[in-house]
Design a protein around this motif. Structure first.
Motif, PDB file in Angstrom:
ATOM      1  N   TYR A 217     -10.895   2.325  -1.070  1.00  0.00           N
ATOM      2  CA  TYR A 217     -10.663   1.363   0.012  1.00  0.00           C
ATOM      3  C   TYR A 217      -9.214   1.425   0.480  1.00  0.00           C
ATOM      4  O   TYR A 217      -8.936   1.290   1.681  1.00  0.00           O
ATOM      5  CB  TYR A 217     -11.043  -0.039  -0.454  1.00  0.00           C
ATOM      6  CG  TYR A 217     -12.515  -0.172  -0.766  1.00  0.00           C
ATOM      7  CD1 TYR A 217     -13.456  -0.267   0.253  1.00  0.00           C
ATOM      8  CD2 TYR A 217     -12.976  -0.194  -2.083  1.00  0.00           C
ATOM      9  CE1 TYR A 217     -14.813  -0.385  -0.027  1.00  0.00           C
ATOM     10  CE2 TYR A 217     -14.327  -0.303  -2.371  1.00  0.00           C
ATOM     11  CZ  TYR A 217     -15.234  -0.394  -1.338  1.00  0.00           C
ATOM     12  OH  TYR A 217     -16.585  -0.495  -1.623  1.00  0.00           O
ATOM     13  N   VAL A 218      -8.294   1.639  -0.445  1.00  0.00           N
ATOM     14  CA  VAL A 218      -6.880   1.802  -0.085  1.00  0.00           C
ATOM     15  C   VAL A 218      -6.705   3.049   0.772  1.00  0.00           C
ATOM     16  O   VAL A 218      -6.046   3.025   1.827  1.00  0.00           O
ATOM     17  CB  VAL A 218      -6.004   1.891  -1.349  1.00  0.00           C
ATOM     18  CG1 VAL A 218      -4.537   2.065  -0.968  1.00  0.00           C
ATOM     19  CG2 VAL A 218      -6.194   0.656  -2.233  1.00  0.00           C
ATOM     20  N   LEU A 219      -7.298   4.161   0.343  1.00  0.00           N
ATOM     21  CA  LEU A 219      -7.156   5.420   1.070  1.00  0.00           C
ATOM     22  C   LEU A 219      -7.767   5.317   2.463  1.00  0.00           C
ATOM     23  O   LEU A 219      -7.225   5.876   3.433  1.00  0.00           O
ATOM     24  CB  LEU A 219      -7.817   6.549   0.284  1.00  0.00           C
ATOM     25  CG  LEU A 219      -7.305   6.794  -1.138  1.00  0.00           C
ATOM     26  CD1 LEU A 219      -7.993   7.997  -1.768  1.00  0.00           C
ATOM     27  CD2 LEU A 219      -5.797   6.955  -1.162  1.00  0.00           C
TER      28      LEU A 219
ATOM     29  N   LEU B 165       0.811  -1.214   0.000  1.00  0.00           N
ATOM     30  CA  LEU B 165       0.000   0.000   0.000  1.00  0.00           C
ATOM     31  C   LEU B 165       0.848   1.269   0.000  1.00  0.00           C
ATOM     32  O   LEU B 165       0.585   2.203  -0.770  1.00  0.00           O
ATOM     33  CB  LEU B 165      -0.958   0.017   1.196  1.00  0.00           C
ATOM     34  CG  LEU B 165      -2.298  -0.723   0.979  1.00  0.00           C
ATOM     35  CD1 LEU B 165      -2.058  -2.230   0.882  1.00  0.00           C
ATOM     36  CD2 LEU B 165      -3.276  -0.413   2.110  1.00  0.00           C
ATOM     37  N   LEU B 166       1.882   1.315   0.832  1.00  0.00           N
ATOM     38  CA  LEU B 166       2.686   2.535   0.904  1.00  0.00           C
ATOM     39  C   LEU B 166       3.541   2.765  -0.342  1.00  0.00           C
ATOM     40  O   LEU B 166       3.587   3.897  -0.850  1.00  0.00           O
ATOM     41  CB  LEU B 166       3.541   2.525   2.170  1.00  0.00           C
ATOM     42  CG  LEU B 166       2.748   2.736   3.470  1.00  0.00           C
ATOM     43  CD1 LEU B 166       3.635   2.519   4.690  1.00  0.00           C
ATOM     44  CD2 LEU B 166       2.114   4.115   3.498  1.00  0.00           C
ATOM     45  N   PRO B 167       4.228   1.752  -0.873  1.00  0.00           N
ATOM     46  CA  PRO B 167       4.958   1.989  -2.132  1.00  0.00           C
ATOM     47  C   PRO B 167       4.041   2.458  -3.265  1.00  0.00           C
ATOM     48  O   PRO B 167       4.439   3.267  -4.102  1.00  0.00           O
ATOM     49  CB  PRO B 167       5.575   0.622  -2.449  1.00  0.00           C
ATOM     50  CG  PRO B 167       5.690  -0.056  -1.128  1.00  0.00           C
ATOM     51  CD  PRO B 167       4.492   0.399  -0.344  1.00  0.00           C
ATOM     52  N   TYR B 168       2.800   1.943  -3.264  1.00  0.00           N
ATOM     53  CA  TYR B 168       1.852   2.366  -4.296  1.00  0.00           C
ATOM     54  C   TYR B 168       1.473   3.826  -4.123  1.00  0.00           C
ATOM     55  O   TYR B 168       1.566   4.627  -5.062  1.00  0.00           O
ATOM     56  CB  TYR B 168       0.610   1.475  -4.249  1.00  0.00           C
ATOM     57  CG  TYR B 168      -0.577   2.078  -4.971  1.00  0.00           C
ATOM     58  CD1 TYR B 168      -0.584   2.211  -6.351  1.00  0.00           C
ATOM     59  CD2 TYR B 168      -1.686   2.549  -4.253  1.00  0.00           C
ATOM     60  CE1 TYR B 168      -1.667   2.788  -7.013  1.00  0.00           C
ATOM     61  CE2 TYR B 168      -2.762   3.122  -4.899  1.00  0.00           C
ATOM     62  CZ  TYR B 168      -2.742   3.250  -6.289  1.00  0.00           C
ATOM     63  OH  TYR B 168      -3.804   3.825  -6.924  1.00  0.00           O
ATOM     64  N   ILE B 169       1.048   4.183  -2.932  1.00  0.00           N
ATOM     65  CA  ILE B 169       0.527   5.538  -2.753  1.00  0.00           C
ATOM     66  C   ILE B 169       1.621   6.588  -2.852  1.00  0.00           C
ATOM     67  O   ILE B 169       1.381   7.736  -3.229  1.00  0.00           O
ATOM     68  CB  ILE B 169      -0.234   5.644  -1.414  1.00  0.00           C
ATOM     69  CG1 ILE B 169      -1.185   6.844  -1.453  1.00  0.00           C
ATOM     70  CG2 ILE B 169       0.715   5.747  -0.250  1.00  0.00           C
ATOM     71  CD1 ILE B 169      -2.121   6.924  -0.292  1.00  0.00           C
TER      72      ILE B 169
ATOM     73  N   GLY C 142      -2.753   6.021  10.214  1.00  0.00           N
ATOM     74  CA  GLY C 142      -1.793   7.075  10.489  1.00  0.00           C
ATOM     75  C   GLY C 142      -1.088   7.660   9.288  1.00  0.00           C
ATOM     76  O   GLY C 142      -0.142   8.442   9.457  1.00  0.00           O
ATOM     77  N   TYR C 143      -1.537   7.338   8.075  1.00  0.00           N
ATOM     78  CA  TYR C 143      -0.859   7.833   6.869  1.00  0.00           C
ATOM     79  C   TYR C 143      -1.693   8.911   6.168  1.00  0.00           C
ATOM     80  O   TYR C 143      -1.765   8.976   4.949  1.00  0.00           O
ATOM     81  CB  TYR C 143      -0.565   6.664   5.927  1.00  0.00           C
ATOM     82  CG  TYR C 143       0.348   5.636   6.550  1.00  0.00           C
ATOM     83  CD1 TYR C 143       1.729   5.846   6.603  1.00  0.00           C
ATOM     84  CD2 TYR C 143      -0.176   4.475   7.109  1.00  0.00           C
ATOM     85  CE1 TYR C 143       2.565   4.906   7.196  1.00  0.00           C
ATOM     86  CE2 TYR C 143       0.650   3.532   7.708  1.00  0.00           C
ATOM     87  CZ  TYR C 143       2.026   3.756   7.755  1.00  0.00           C
ATOM     88  OH  TYR C 143       2.850   2.845   8.340  1.00  0.00           O
ATOM     89  N   GLN C 144      -2.294   9.771   6.970  1.00  0.00           N
ATOM     90  CA  GLN C 144      -3.187  10.785   6.421  1.00  0.00           C
ATOM     91  C   GLN C 144      -2.467  11.736   5.467  1.00  0.00           C
ATOM     92  O   GLN C 144      -3.023  12.132   4.435  1.00  0.00           O
ATOM     93  CB  GLN C 144      -3.832  11.585   7.559  1.00  0.00           C
ATOM     94  CG  GLN C 144      -4.742  10.762   8.458  1.00  0.00           C
ATOM     95  CD  GLN C 144      -4.022  10.219   9.686  1.00  0.00           C
ATOM     96  OE1 GLN C 144      -2.825   9.897   9.623  1.00  0.00           O
ATOM     97  NE2 GLN C 144      -4.735  10.112  10.788  1.00  0.00           N
ATOM     98  N   SER C 145      -1.246  12.121   5.789  1.00  0.00           N
ATOM     99  CA  SER C 145      -0.520  13.073   4.929  1.00  0.00           C
ATOM    100  C   SER C 145      -0.262  12.477   3.561  1.00  0.00           C
ATOM    101  O   SER C 145      -0.370  13.160   2.536  1.00  0.00           O
ATOM    102  CB  SER C 145       0.790  13.489   5.596  1.00  0.00           C
ATOM    103  OG  SER C 145       0.544  14.184   6.792  1.00  0.00           O
ATOM    104  N   GLU C 146       0.096  11.178   3.533  1.00  0.00           N
ATOM    105  CA  GLU C 146       0.325  10.521   2.248  1.00  0.00           C
ATOM    106  C   GLU C 146      -0.963  10.431   1.433  1.00  0.00           C
ATOM    107  O   GLU C 146      -0.948  10.576   0.210  1.00  0.00           O
ATOM    108  CB  GLU C 146       0.900   9.113   2.462  1.00  0.00           C
ATOM    109  CG  GLU C 146       2.378   9.108   2.760  1.00  0.00           C
ATOM    110  CD  GLU C 146       2.666   9.050   4.246  1.00  0.00           C
ATOM    111  OE1 GLU C 146       3.749   8.584   4.611  1.00  0.00           O
ATOM    112  OE2 GLU C 146       1.794   9.471   5.050  1.00  0.00           O
ATOM    113  N   VAL C 147      -2.074  10.201   2.105  1.00  0.00           N
ATOM    114  CA  VAL C 147      -3.362  10.137   1.410  1.00  0.00           C
ATOM    115  C   VAL C 147      -3.691  11.492   0.781  1.00  0.00           C
ATOM    116  O   VAL C 147      -4.103  11.572  -0.386  1.00  0.00           O
ATOM    117  CB  VAL C 147      -4.482   9.691   2.368  1.00  0.00           C
ATOM    118  CG1 VAL C 147      -5.862   9.880   1.712  1.00  0.00           C
ATOM    119  CG2 VAL C 147      -4.291   8.237   2.773  1.00  0.00           C
TER     120      VAL C 147
END
Length: 776
Positions: free
Chosen positions: A653-655, A632-636, A662-667
């Motif tokens: 669903y990923v977002l 998920l993180l490498p993708y986003i 805890g990855y709101q900034s990346e979203v």
């Protein structure tokens, strides 16, 4: 199982207790035989009556198969009915006292029947109009005393707008009176209708209230002329079946017009020649086209064709002649001498229109507008950030959702207007963040449940003619929307009403469970969608079984909420067995494999989709770190491209899973990267890079940043059914934010503002008390 009852959005009523007695006295009417020569058929109806006085209230009940437009005393009133099924056909009710007057009154109706099914209609090959007006002591019902005629000035021989919609409307206004709906029109040469069918005669076994409000039609849009072109007509055929194709073959490139040009003025073209003007409405609009003009000589042809986008270079509307939807979005009017005014019947969704005038001997000035058609949402929710880009993204998502909300959640107002249920789930989430209205979701739940196949599966959208659109995964999505409705409203009514449909779906999935592997087998009879990407689908795909697992877990909670925990025990056991079977697919690196192939061998692919649903269902808590860090993180972050990339729809669903962890900034960064171009266009898209002239640039399944932005930056997350509790944890990105989320218990407003190194944060809840709001 509890018995069915009449409720909003699911108004089946075996005893017909909610149907007005006056409507039961009415008869279905149509000019001539009701089941003959219906293809692309229009008919008009009139009834005059006298009132001594106008009552304070006058209830009018009306429906038509398939659709109607209602006029009273020369004024347009409304359209309908909502899409539905003849076994419990929807009717509309409204108070029309404001349209009545003492003395002679006239009710007029224009009705349409396609003569075939579409992606929003199942035809029973029978047409009719049914109406009852109660105005004090006066009762007016459809019967043999009415006057009517089929509109012979409208060609029956036209192509459909697309593979999913009804037919182009080609009208010869020289044959159709512009005054047919007015009080003083003389209808002496009209016929009396064929009225052999009572209100509950087949195919209309019963009636139901539409369960949703009438559509809003109180706004008119006009576009700006931006380009002009002219040329020789490609064909001398005065009655082509497809004006969209004809116009494409003649060339659509336009030259820029002066920025100050506002009117649609056409020069004389001469015989077999044309001039066209390209009009930009600024963003997608949805409604019925209205064409008016004065001073016509008579015989001039006006073609109107509709488009979503222009080519990347120049003023050329995008057309894909090989479109899999067989797009042909166009109408035609042949003008009568003098004044002309015509409102086309079918709502269109588009941004650009080309108006083409043919065979004109003199100059001609047209007026072209769109009378908006939309579900009457009230925007109670709002979002305003110090980041202008995020504001534009939110607004484009909100507008897209409004464009895709008609009598149903539709995928796009452009080529289909179909109630696809995977889309509808996302659209309901959008709705709940800008309007506390669950009726459109509830009506859709009822529609989907009303069209099933013998093994229990629902159709992917309904009503529909499309037997190729049975999607087993969307049947599971339908179950999950029973949970969504409960989560929003705290009512288990939808679940209890449709429990038989739930059991039918579960019966299918029990049958499709592989006895050895324990997962759901792919069924080649149906379209296993999962997502617009190259996911593994043969054999036993992991994603399908994960969706079943999520549905089972939510059903257990629904049974508990309805006070029936014991009935959930078999589903709990099934869920446990399914979890055990899925866990066998975990690899040593902590990733979940995408399933088994047709020979029972493990598929060594580890998609983002499988990991996302494993997180959603809490399948393997100890492996969640690996799933996040390796997929998920490498993708986003854009660090890696995978074989099966989530679509603009499924990525919600990923977002969601990333923002929960805890990855709101990346979203937020991902949303800004991928939705900025959509915001510039004004609506969100079917894919991140749609095929121009084919795929949709007005698709609400990708409008989900609407609620992601509100949840992440506004910090408001629902934590209990009916919004009885929330979590508040705003993410501080930028200098300030103001956000309002509507709830059944009143709006919740959050705001924060940077002051130096600190933030001033406010959270307010306005409780609704007897029509006014008190801050808490």
């Amino acid at each position: 199982m509890k018995s069915s009852k009449s409720v909003p959005g699911d108004s089946r009523d075996p005893e017909n207790t909610t149907i007005p007695e006056a409507l039961k006295r009415a008869r279905w009417i149509w000019p001539g035989l009701q089941n003959h020569d219906l293809n692309n058929g229009y008919a008009v109806f009139r009834k005059a009556f006298v009132l001594e006085t106008v009552p304070k209230r006058a209830r009018l009940s009306i429906t038509s198969d398939q659709a109607y437009r209602l006029f009273i005393n020369g004024t347009y009133v409304c359209s309908g009915p909502a899409r539905g099924f003849q076994a419990h056909w929807p009717f509309d009710q409204l108070d029309v006292a404001a349209h009545l007057k003492p003395g002679r009154n006239v009710v007029a109706v224009r009705a349409y029947h396609p003569g075939c099914g579409t992606f929003s209609y199942v035809s029973q090959d029978t047409a009719g109009v049914l109406l009852a007006l109660e105005a004090g002591k006066v009762r007016v019902v459809t019967d043999h005393s009415w006057k009517c005629r089929r509109q012979t000035g409208i060609s029956k021989n036209t192509v459909p707008y697309s593979a999913q919609l009804a037919f182009q409307e080609h009208v010869d206004l020289r044959e159709e009176s512009p005054d047919w709906f007015k009080v003083n029109f003389r209808d002496a040469d009209w016929e009396h209708p064929y009225d052999s069918r009572t209100w509950n005669a087949m195919p209309w076994y019963s009636l139901e209230s539409r369960g949703i409000p009438l559509l809003r039609e109180d706004e008119v849009f006009r576009g700006k002329p931006i380009g002009v072109a002219s040329g020789k007509s490609r064909t001398n055929d005065s009655a082509p079946r497809d004006v969209f194709l004809q116009r494409f073959q003649e060339g659509l490139t336009h030259q820029p017009m002066s920025a100050t040009t506002k009117s649609l003025r056409f020069q004389p073209t001469g015989e077999h020649r044309w001039e066209s003007i390209l009009v930009d409405f600024g963003r997608t609009v949805v409604g019925v086209p209205i064409l008016t003009t004065k001073g016509a000589n008579g015989g001039e042809i006006v073609d109107i064709t509709f488009y979503e986008t222009l080519g990347k270079a120049g003023l050329t509307p995008d057309v894909d002649p090989k479109s899999w939807s067989a797009l042909a979005m166009g109408n035609r009017a042949i003008l009568r001498a003098g004044a002309n005014a015509h409102t086309f019947f079918h709502p269109m969704g588009f941004r650009y229109a080309v108006l083409t005038v043919r065979d004109s001997a003199g100059p001609l000035k047209l007026d072209f507008s769109i009378r908006r058609m939309a579900y009457p949402f009230t925007r109670e929710g709002s979002f305003h950030s110090s980041d202008a880009t995020l504001n534009a993204i939110w607004e484009s998502c909100a507008w897209t959702q409004e464009c895709c909300s008609l009598d149903a959640y539709v995928d796009t107002p452009w080529r289909e207007q179909a109630q696809w249920w995977g889309d509808a789930r996302v659209q309901a989430w959008n709705t709940f963040h800008f309007c506390n209205d669950a009726k459109l979701l509830r009506r859709g739940i009822h529609c989907i449940a009303s069209q099933t196949i013998p093994n229990g599966l629902t159709y992917g959208h309904a009503p529909t003619k499309a037997h190729s659109c049975i999607l087993p995964d969307f049947s599971l999505t339908w179950i999950l929307t029973l949970w969504d409705h409960y989560w929003q409203t705290a009512s288990t009514e939808a679940f209890e009403t449709h429990e038989a449909t739930v059991q039918g779906i579960l019966g299918y999935f029990r049958e499709m469970t592989d006895a050895k592997i324990g997962l759901i087998r792919h069924d080649p009879r149906y379209w296993l969608f999962l997502d617009w990407t190259t996911l593994h689908k043969e054999g036993c795909p992991t994603v399908l079984s994960l969706w079943l697992l999520e549905a089972l877990d939510k059903l257990v909670l629904l049974y508990a909420a309805s006070g029936r925990k014991r009935e959930a025990k078999p589903l709990q056991l099934w869920s446990a067995q399914l979890r055990k079977s899925l866990l066998r697919l975990l690899g040593p690196d902590g990733l979940l494999a995408d399933g088994y192939d047709a020979k029972g061998k493990v598929v060594r692919k580890y998609s983002i989709h499988s990991q996302t649903l494993a997180l959603l269902t809490h399948l393997a808590p100890k492996q969640e770190k690996s799933m996040l860090e390796k997929r998920l993180l490498p993708y986003i972050r854009g660090e890696e491209v995978f074989e099966a990339m989530p679509s603009s729809y499924w990525v919600t669903y990923v977002l969601t899973e990333l923002s929960r962890r805890g990855y709101q900034s990346e979203v937020i960064a991902f949303i800004k990267k991928h939705w900025t171009k959509m915001a510039e266009h004004g609506t969100t898209w079917e894919t991140f890079e749609p095929g121009r002239g084919n795929e949709s640039f007005s698709h609400a399944w990708s409008a989900h940043p609407l609620f992601h932005l509100m949840q992440i930056l506004g910090g408001i997350r629902q934590t209990a059914p009916g919004w009885k509790s929330i979590a508040f944890d705003p993410t501080f990105l930028g200098d300030s934010l103001e956000c309002t989320v509507p709830t059944p218990l009143g709006p919740i407003r959050s705001s924060w503002k940077r002051t130096g190194e600190n933030y001033d944060v406010k959270l307010r809840h306005f409780v609704v008390l007897s029509g006014w709001k008190e801050p808490v």
